[in-house]
Write a protein that holds these residues in place. Structure first.
Motif, PDB file in Angstrom:
ATOM      1  N   ARG A 167      48.802  55.173  34.136  1.00  0.00           N
ATOM      2  CA  ARG A 167      49.563  56.001  33.175  1.00  0.00           C
ATOM      3  C   ARG A 167      50.822  55.263  32.707  1.00  0.00           C
ATOM      4  N   ILE A 168      51.470  54.581  33.652  1.00  0.00           N
ATOM      5  CA  ILE A 168      52.698  53.844  33.307  1.00  0.00           C
ATOM      6  C   ILE A 168      52.380  52.701  32.329  1.00  0.00           C
ATOM      7  N   VAL A 169      51.320  51.958  32.644  1.00  0.00           N
ATOM      8  CA  VAL A 169      50.948  50.812  31.791  1.00  0.00           C
ATOM      9  C   VAL A 169      50.574  51.309  30.390  1.00  0.00           C
ATOM     10  N   LYS A 170      49.787  52.367  30.356  1.00  0.00           N
ATOM     11  CA  LYS A 170      49.284  52.905  29.087  1.00  0.00           C
ATOM     12  C   LYS A 170      50.413  53.458  28.215  1.00  0.00           C
ATOM     13  N   SER A 171      51.418  54.033  28.865  1.00  0.00           N
ATOM     14  CA  SER A 171      52.471  54.704  28.091  1.00  0.00           C
ATOM     15  C   SER A 171      53.556  53.730  27.607  1.00  0.00           C
ATOM     16  N   ASN A 172      53.425  52.441  27.989  1.00  0.00           N
ATOM     17  CA  ASN A 172      54.426  51.453  27.553  1.00  0.00           C
ATOM     18  C   ASN A 172      53.725  50.261  26.891  1.00  0.00           C
ATOM     19  N   PRO A 173      52.948  50.535  25.825  1.00  0.00           N
ATOM     20  CA  PRO A 173      52.086  49.463  25.276  1.00  0.00           C
ATOM     21  C   PRO A 173      52.858  48.281  24.710  1.00  0.00           C
ATOM     22  N   ASP A 174      54.139  48.477  24.373  1.00  0.00           N
ATOM     23  CA  ASP A 174      54.891  47.367  23.777  1.00  0.00           C
ATOM     24  C   ASP A 174      55.790  46.663  24.787  1.00  0.00           C
ATOM     25  N   ASN A 175      55.545  46.927  26.043  1.00  0.00           N
ATOM     26  CA  ASN A 175      56.339  46.293  27.099  1.00  0.00           C
ATOM     27  C   ASN A 175      55.428  45.758  28.196  1.00  0.00           C
ATOM     28  N   ILE A 176      55.920  44.720  28.852  1.00  0.00           N
ATOM     29  CA  ILE A 176      55.158  44.158  29.973  1.00  0.00           C
ATOM     30  C   ILE A 176      55.374  45.019  31.213  1.00  0.00           C
ATOM     31  N   VAL A 177      54.290  45.329  31.897  1.00  0.00           N
ATOM     32  CA  VAL A 177      54.396  46.007  33.191  1.00  0.00           C
ATOM     33  C   VAL A 177      53.861  45.034  34.247  1.00  0.00           C
ATOM     34  N   ILE A 178      54.741  44.669  35.173  1.00  0.00           N
ATOM     35  CA  ILE A 178      54.351  43.742  36.249  1.00  0.00           C
ATOM     36  C   ILE A 178      54.117  44.575  37.499  1.00  0.00           C
ATOM     37  N   ILE A 179      52.922  44.468  38.057  1.00  0.00           N
ATOM     38  CA  ILE A 179      52.644  45.152  39.317  1.00  0.00           C
ATOM     39  C   ILE A 179      52.554  44.081  40.399  1.00  0.00           C
ATOM     40  N   ASP A 180      53.515  44.115  41.302  1.00  0.00           N
ATOM     41  CA  ASP A 180      53.621  43.110  42.364  1.00  0.00           C
ATOM     42  C   ASP A 180      52.836  43.631  43.572  1.00  0.00           C
ATOM     43  N   GLU A 181      51.664  43.025  43.772  1.00  0.00           N
ATOM     44  CA  GLU A 181      50.753  43.503  44.831  1.00  0.00           C
ATOM     45  C   GLU A 181      50.763  42.569  46.049  1.00  0.00           C
ATOM     46  N   ALA A 182      51.959  42.157  46.466  1.00  0.00           N
ATOM     47  CA  ALA A 182      52.045  41.235  47.612  1.00  0.00           C
ATOM     48  C   ALA A 182      51.352  41.812  48.853  1.00  0.00           C
ATOM     49  N   TYR A 183      51.375  43.157  48.972  1.00  0.00           N
ATOM     50  CA  TYR A 183      50.871  43.788  50.208  1.00  0.00           C
ATOM     51  C   TYR A 183      49.615  44.615  49.982  1.00  0.00           C
ATOM     52  N   VAL A 184      48.984  44.455  48.831  1.00  0.00           N
ATOM     53  CA  VAL A 184      47.922  45.393  48.450  1.00  0.00           C
ATOM     54  C   VAL A 184      46.722  45.372  49.409  1.00  0.00           C
ATOM     55  N   ASP A 185      46.496  44.232  50.072  1.00  0.00           N
ATOM     56  CA  ASP A 185      45.285  44.101  50.901  1.00  0.00           C
ATOM     57  C   ASP A 185      45.302  44.980  52.149  1.00  0.00           C
ATOM     58  N   PHE A 186      46.462  45.569  52.462  1.00  0.00           N
ATOM     59  CA  PHE A 186      46.556  46.358  53.692  1.00  0.00           C
ATOM     60  C   PHE A 186      46.387  47.856  53.437  1.00  0.00           C
ATOM     61  N   GLY A 187      45.749  48.207  52.320  1.00  0.00           N
ATOM     62  CA  GLY A 187      45.469  49.625  52.102  1.00  0.00           C
ATOM     63  C   GLY A 187      45.811  50.149  50.723  1.00  0.00           C
ATOM     64  N   GLY A 188      46.329  49.296  49.849  1.00  0.00           N
ATOM     65  CA  GLY A 188      46.670  49.760  48.498  1.00  0.00           C
ATOM     66  C   GLY A 188      45.474  49.669  47.559  1.00  0.00           C
ATOM     67  N   GLU A 189      45.692  50.149  46.334  1.00  0.00           N
ATOM     68  CA  GLU A 189      44.645  50.084  45.297  1.00  0.00           C
ATOM     69  C   GLU A 189      45.100  49.070  44.251  1.00  0.00           C
ATOM     70  N   SER A 190      44.320  48.027  44.052  1.00  0.00           N
ATOM     71  CA  SER A 190      44.754  46.978  43.125  1.00  0.00           C
ATOM     72  C   SER A 190      44.554  47.390  41.668  1.00  0.00           C
ATOM     73  N   ALA A 191      45.461  46.901  40.819  1.00  0.00           N
ATOM     74  CA  ALA A 191      45.359  47.163  39.376  1.00  0.00           C
ATOM     75  C   ALA A 191      44.645  46.023  38.649  1.00  0.00           C
ATOM     76  N   VAL A 192      44.106  45.059  39.392  1.00  0.00           N
ATOM     77  CA  VAL A 192      43.423  43.935  38.732  1.00  0.00           C
ATOM     78  C   VAL A 192      42.303  44.431  37.822  1.00  0.00           C
ATOM     79  N   CYS A 193      41.641  45.524  38.218  1.00  0.00           N
ATOM     80  CA  CYS A 193      40.525  46.051  37.422  1.00  0.00           C
ATOM     81  C   CYS A 193      40.977  46.550  36.040  1.00  0.00           C
ATOM     82  N   LEU A 194      42.300  46.623  35.807  1.00  0.00           N
ATOM     83  CA  LEU A 194      42.777  47.145  34.507  1.00  0.00           C
ATOM     84  C   LEU A 194      43.139  46.048  33.506  1.00  0.00           C
TER      85      LEU A 194
END
Ligand code: PMP
Length: 350
Positions: A167-194
């Motif tokens: 929702r955040i990425v979609k609502s800011n189409p003219d701005n860069i959204v950086i998602i820092d997934e340094a720790y994603v492998d320990f239980g988070g959901e990655s945004a790479v699929c987007l």
């Protein structure tokens, strides 16, 4: 400061890395490193680099980009490896932010973001986390500024669902959204699929945590081709050989042994759950962690007291001297043995 230091860096406060003390028998739980060595395959492949060190490393970093893209299910032109993910974050600040394109991030998050902003003269705004230390996605919806969010966040360890990130990425189409997934492998959901869906999304990850490679310095970004091209422009204008030959080969070895990485992740998650339960029994409140560390505060003893007593006992954790989080300590998940020893010490302290 010398008399030659450029005035453009007036007032720049550098990032303070966690301590790397050389103390025998220290249990080191302060910088979110993996307690396990890198895969044997990293040693095997890394050795192959030794007799090539007279040559520059491959600036295109082909073997890593190809292997990574295969694992991530993206095109190799959508990946860029860097000297730790710190480097790609800095590249992104340099590439996409300036005085007309400010950046926002949470008030409690990775301490390097304000440093990158100050270094590159970028105006920034820190958006307070909610009282429960979660990020309110509504704060970022349509904010129309560049955004960097660590997901899971550090030092809280808490995670946002992918639907909120989208929702955040979609609502800011003219701005860069950086998602820092340094720790994603320990239980988070990655945004790479987007990344194929949104041309304003950059996802960064690191080999430093789940892949036991902090000392080798290897991170990467994943985004659409045009964002990666811009980041390459910055890379080729600063350090085209940013990945050294040994890291490139050894890193390839790491990627050839995903089973080993997955086994270590499972082990760390199990050890995390054990530690959280034990800490709760001792009167700690612990934020819900989806990382290889936990953020914990005792109901009576101050954060500084717990930090000091653990240190006296040869256990190093991370304490931040910042108002909202002074009562907490950030504790990296070590081996089960490390954590049992920490719990024994805490039982005596408290
Ligand atoms: N992002 C976050 C949230 C981190 O905690 C760290 C590790 N300190 C990094 C990025 C950078 O890690 P590295 O440069 O080792 O990839």
């Amino acid at each position: 400061m010398s008399r030659f230091f450029s005035t453009k860096y007036n007032g720049l406060t550098p990032y303070t890395p966690g301590e790397q003390p050389k103390i025998d028998n220290l249990i080191k739980l302060n910088t979110n490193e993996s307690p396990y060595p890198p895969s044997e395959k990293a040693f095997e492949e890394g050795k192959k680099a030794m007799n090539k060190l007279n040559l520059y490393s491959d600036p295109e970093c082909k073997i890593l980009h190809e292997k990574l893209s295969e694992i991530l299910g993206v095109k190799s032109s959508q990946v860029l490896c860097t000297n730790g993910s710190d480097e790609i974050l800095n590249f992104a600040f340099m590439a996409f932010c300036d005085k007309d394109h400010p950046i926002v991030f949470p008030d409690i998050t990775y301490g390097f973001y304000p440093v990158f902003a100050e270094l590159n003269n970028i105006p920034y705004e820190e958006i307070p986390l909610k009282d429960d230390f979660s990020i309110d996605p509504e704060d970022y919806i349509g904010i129309n500024k560049n955004i960097v969010i660590a997901n899971p966040n550090a030092p809280t360890g808490m995670c946002m669902p992918l639907s909120d990130i989208e929702r955040i990425v979609k609502s800011n189409p003219d701005n860069i959204v950086i998602i820092d997934e340094a720790y994603v492998d320990f239980g988070g959901e990655s945004a790479v699929c987007l990344i194929d869906k949104y041309d304003n999304l950059l996802v960064t990850q690191t080999f430093s945590k789940s892949r036991s490679f902090a000392g080798a310095r290897l991170g990467f970004g994943v985004a659409c081709d045009s964002i990666i091209n811009d980041l390459n422009t910055i890379k080729y204008s600063t350090n085209p050989y940013n990945i050294n030959m040994m890291t490139m080969f050894a890193g390839y070895g790491v990627l050839c042994d995903e089973e080993y990485t997955k086994k270590n992740i499972r082990e760390i998650i199990n050890t995390r759950e054990y530690t959280v339960n034990e800490l709760k029994d001792l009167g700690f409140s612990v934020l819900d962690s989806k990382t290889n560390f936990i953020f914990a505060k005792h109901c009576e003893k101050s954060g500084e007291y717990v930090y000091g007593k653990l240190r006296e006992a040869g256990i190093l954790v991370r304490h931040f001297d910042k108002d909202r989080i002074m009562d907490y300590n950030r504790i990296t998940i070590g081996t089960m043995e490390d954590m049992k020893q920490m719990i024994t010490v805490l039982k005596n302290i408290i």
